[in-house]
Scaffold this motif. Structure first.
Motif, PDB file in Angstrom:
ATOM      1  N   THR A  53       0.786  -1.229   0.000  1.00  0.00           N
ATOM      2  CA  THR A  53       0.000   0.000   0.000  1.00  0.00           C
ATOM      3  C   THR A  53       0.821   1.284   0.000  1.00  0.00           C
ATOM      4  O   THR A  53       0.308   2.334  -0.379  1.00  0.00           O
ATOM      5  N   VAL A 198      -6.666  -0.570  -1.200  1.00  0.00           N
ATOM      6  CA  VAL A 198      -6.778   0.534  -0.246  1.00  0.00           C
ATOM      7  C   VAL A 198      -8.227   1.010  -0.155  1.00  0.00           C
ATOM      8  O   VAL A 198      -8.752   1.284   0.939  1.00  0.00           O
ATOM      9  N   ARG A 203      -5.176  -1.273   4.831  1.00  0.00           N
ATOM     10  CA  ARG A 203      -4.173  -0.229   5.024  1.00  0.00           C
ATOM     11  C   ARG A 203      -2.753  -0.773   4.908  1.00  0.00           C
ATOM     12  O   ARG A 203      -1.804  -0.017   4.717  1.00  0.00           O
TER      13      ARG A 203
END
Length: 241
Positions: A53, A198, A203
């Motif tokens: 991410t 996301v 996260r």
């Protein structure tokens, strides 16, 4: 960067991690990567990325310094399809020239995880055969490696140095001092695409069985190995000799 000149190779080999850390403790990520390249050389330096991410920010800086720096990607066999497609998207977008997708040893998998249930019964062993051991093999030709850990991620990462000794190798952490706002700025300025998961509340993204969503009031890595004391896969806590 502070006033110290970056130490170079000598007749005794690479400078120490402590010397490099002292010289680079206040350096920008670009300066850290450029210094690693200068000190070690492209043929002996690799980056390791999960294409997760926050990975695009570090990969963008690497591409700006030298897009031919080898990038090692651990394809564990348990990754989300979205991560694999994101890898391909970023490779093309950033012009990365040497991304190496490394898979676990087939014989080891057949012997130790024939039923693909090791992630549940012994996640440390699963990470060992799918991440730690493949990375150790992949790093064989290299004297140093770059990774994307940050102090703001907390836990064992909260006190990392910019340069560490990792067994017989140097480990460069160019984002050690960076903030979440600075990462967001890199994404915004370069118009980098976010990881596809996301938007779904992930996260931090690792292997599919051991990754879950994390709420905004949780640590970003709270969704990794949720409900277990485990917080790291092992590639940063076990020497990559």
């Amino acid at each position: 960067m502070n006033a110290h000149a970056v130490p170079q190779w000598t007749a005794d080999g690479l400078p120490s991690a402590a010397e490099l850390d002292a010289a680079l403790s206040a350096a920008t990520p670009q300066q850290v990567i450029a210094a690693a390249l200068d000190v070690v050389g492209r043929e002996r330096l690799a980056a390791v990325s999960s294409f997760g991410t926050e990975s695009a920010a570090l990969l963008k800086v690497i591409a700006d310094v030298d897009p031919a720096i080898p990038v090692i990607f651990l394809d564990t066999g348990w990754l989300f399809a979205e991560t694999l497609s994101y890898r391909d998207q970023l490779v093309e977008r950033l012009g990365l020239r040497d991304v190496r997708s490394i898979k676990p040893d087939a014989e080891t998998l057949a012997r130790e995880d024939a039923d693909n249930e090791l992630w549940f019964s012994n996640p440390d062993a699963c990470c060992r055969i799918r991440k730690v051991e493949p990375l150790a093999r992949a790093l064989g030709p290299f004297d140093a490696w770059i990774n994307g850990r940050k102090r703001f991620q907390g836990g064992a990462r909260s006190t990392i140095s910019v340069v560490e000794q990792d067994g017989g190798r140097l480990k460069f952490n160019p984002f050690a001092n960076i903030s979440q706002a600075e990462i967001a700025a890199i994404y915004a300025e370069a118009k980098l695409p976010p990881h596809p998961l996301v938007a779904s509340g992930f996260r931090s993204v690792g292997c599919m069985p051991c990754t879950s969503r994390a709420s905004a009031d949780e640590d970003a890595r709270a969704g990794r190995w949720r409900g277990r004391p485990k917080t790291e896969c092992g590639i940063h806590t076990v020497s990559t000799l």
